[in-house]
Write a protein that holds these residues in place. Structure first.
Motif, PDB file in Angstrom:
ATOM      1  N   THR A  31     -60.619  31.904 -27.300  1.00 15.04           N
ATOM      2  CA  THR A  31     -61.749  32.744 -26.905  1.00 15.04           C
ATOM      3  C   THR A  31     -61.503  33.289 -25.504  1.00 15.04           C
ATOM      4  OG1 THR A  31     -63.072  31.056 -25.771  1.00 15.04           O
ATOM      5  CG2 THR A  31     -63.181  31.095 -28.187  1.00 15.04           C
ATOM      6  N   PRO A  32     -62.252  34.325 -25.099  1.00 17.74           N
ATOM      7  CA  PRO A  32     -62.104  34.855 -23.728  1.00 17.74           C
ATOM      8  C   PRO A  32     -62.382  33.796 -22.659  1.00 17.74           C
ATOM      9  CG  PRO A  32     -63.290  36.403 -25.103  1.00 17.74           C
ATOM     10  CD  PRO A  32     -63.152  35.152 -25.899  1.00 17.74           C
ATOM     11  N   LEU A  33     -63.148  32.766 -23.004  1.00 18.37           N
ATOM     12  CA  LEU A  33     -63.472  31.719 -22.043  1.00 18.37           C
ATOM     13  C   LEU A  33     -62.485  30.558 -22.074  1.00 18.37           C
ATOM     14  CD1 LEU A  33     -67.359  31.533 -22.515  1.00 18.37           C
ATOM     15  CD2 LEU A  33     -66.066  32.745 -20.741  1.00 18.37           C
ATOM     16  N   GLY A  34     -61.513  30.622 -22.995  1.00 16.56           N
ATOM     17  CA  GLY A  34     -60.544  29.546 -23.102  1.00 16.56           C
ATOM     18  C   GLY A  34     -60.476  29.012 -24.525  1.00 16.56           C
ATOM     19  N   ASP A  35     -59.599  28.042 -24.712  1.00 10.52           N
ATOM     20  CA  ASP A  35     -59.444  27.448 -26.041  1.00 10.52           C
ATOM     21  C   ASP A  35     -60.658  26.591 -26.393  1.00 10.52           C
ATOM     22  OD1 ASP A  35     -57.000  28.635 -26.226  1.00 10.52           O
ATOM     23  OD2 ASP A  35     -55.850  26.854 -25.695  1.00 10.52           O
ATOM     24  N   LEU A  47     -65.671  24.293 -26.156  1.00 13.97           N
ATOM     25  CA  LEU A  47     -64.690  24.745 -25.171  1.00 13.97           C
ATOM     26  C   LEU A  47     -64.087  23.562 -24.428  1.00 13.97           C
ATOM     27  CD1 LEU A  47     -66.590  27.814 -23.675  1.00 13.97           C
ATOM     28  CD2 LEU A  47     -64.484  27.897 -25.046  1.00 13.97           C
ATOM     29  N   GLY A  48     -62.816  23.704 -24.049  1.00 15.55           N
ATOM     30  CA  GLY A  48     -62.167  22.670 -23.250  1.00 15.55           C
ATOM     31  C   GLY A  48     -61.083  21.951 -24.025  1.00 15.55           C
ATOM     32  N   GLU A  49     -60.452  21.004 -23.332  1.00 16.83           N
ATOM     33  CA  GLU A  49     -59.391  20.224 -23.945  1.00 16.83           C
ATOM     34  C   GLU A  49     -59.952  19.288 -25.017  1.00 16.83           C
ATOM     35  OE1 GLU A  49     -56.103  20.443 -23.392  1.00 16.83           O
ATOM     36  OE2 GLU A  49     -56.557  22.176 -22.114  1.00 16.83           O
TER      37      GLU A  49
END
Length: 250
Positions: A31-35, A47-49
């Motif tokens: 996503t644009p905000l990260g994985d 979102l996040g690890e």
């Protein structure tokens, strides 16, 4: 009720990154905000690890769906065991106090559990109608030296009920064994209670306990049933992979 969402709202999401690409590609989103990773319990992307990674076979086994409902049932049984343990412990205290008291067991017990009287009235339980209480009184009047034996027996059984509750609430296998043994031992006493007076509460309690024993024996594969502990462990390992498959296919 969506038990999965309810549990995630209380305990948080659980994400996992399997090494196998056929699962990993379906659980991961860019996503644009990260994985973001799909929660193994409720299927929502987070979102996040990821919280963990490794082989799909090693994915955490989560309580979801039927397993969550099973946990809910076991914890209801745990509460019932704690209530029963409290009553038995109070009865044991009443027996010990009879050594220095001239009042009857019903009077002493009723006086000591005054805080529980509204509850007893709501469930239509009259201690004076209890065949167990009458039998204990008969024994005490017949031979006073049995006071300690009766009191210790009631106290031990009350503590056993508390131990059952702890095991069931924590969803431990040893708790399931203790619950089956303890409940089975208690069933003859409940049948004996029905020989004195029959009430809807006594019938319901008896049926619930019989159903609980059968449910634990069959679903948890206790005492070697349906393959025993090894089959139960194998089913748990299989469920860990199913968690990943289910989430990746959601």
């Amino acid at each position: 009720m969506d038990w999965n969402l309810r549990t995630c709202s209380r305990k948080g999401h659980v994400t996992y990154a399997p090494e196998e690409s056929r699962y990993r590609d379906k659980l991961e989103a860019h996503t644009p905000l990260g994985d973001a990773w799909r929660c193994l319990r409720c299927g929502a992307y987070v979102l996040g690890e990821p919280h963990g990674s490794g082989r799909a076979d090693d994915a955490p086994v989560l309580l979801r769906g039927k397993a969550l409902r099973s946990a809910f049932i076991l914890r209801l049984l745990a509460i019932e065991r704690w209530v029963r343990g409290l009553v038995l412990t109070l009865l044991a205290i009443a027996v010990f106090r009879l050594k220095s008291s001239q009042v009857s067991l019903q009077e002493l017990f009723s006086r000591d559990v005054s805080a529980l009287r509204p509850f007893f009235r709501q469930v239509h339980f009259n201690i004076s109608d209890s065949a167990t209480i009458k039998s204990i009184q008969h024994v005490l009047h017949t031979k006073s030296s049995t006071l300690t034996v009766v009191g210790v027996g009631l106290l031990v059984y009350g503590l056993l009920q508390v131990l059952e509750g702890i095991g069931l609430w924590s969803l431990r296998r040893w708790g399931e064994y203790v619950a089956v043994v303890g409940t089975t031992l208690f069933i003859p006493l409940e049948v004996y209670e029905l020989t004195e007076t029959i009430t809807w509460l006594k019938i319901v309690v008896l049926l619930v306990n019989i159903a609980a024993v059968v449910y634990l024996l069959v679903s948890k594969r206790l005492f070697g049933l349906r393959g025993g502990y090894r089959a139960y462990e194998a089913s748990l390992n299989e469920e860990s992979l199913l968690e990943v498959e289910h989430s990746s296919a959601a």
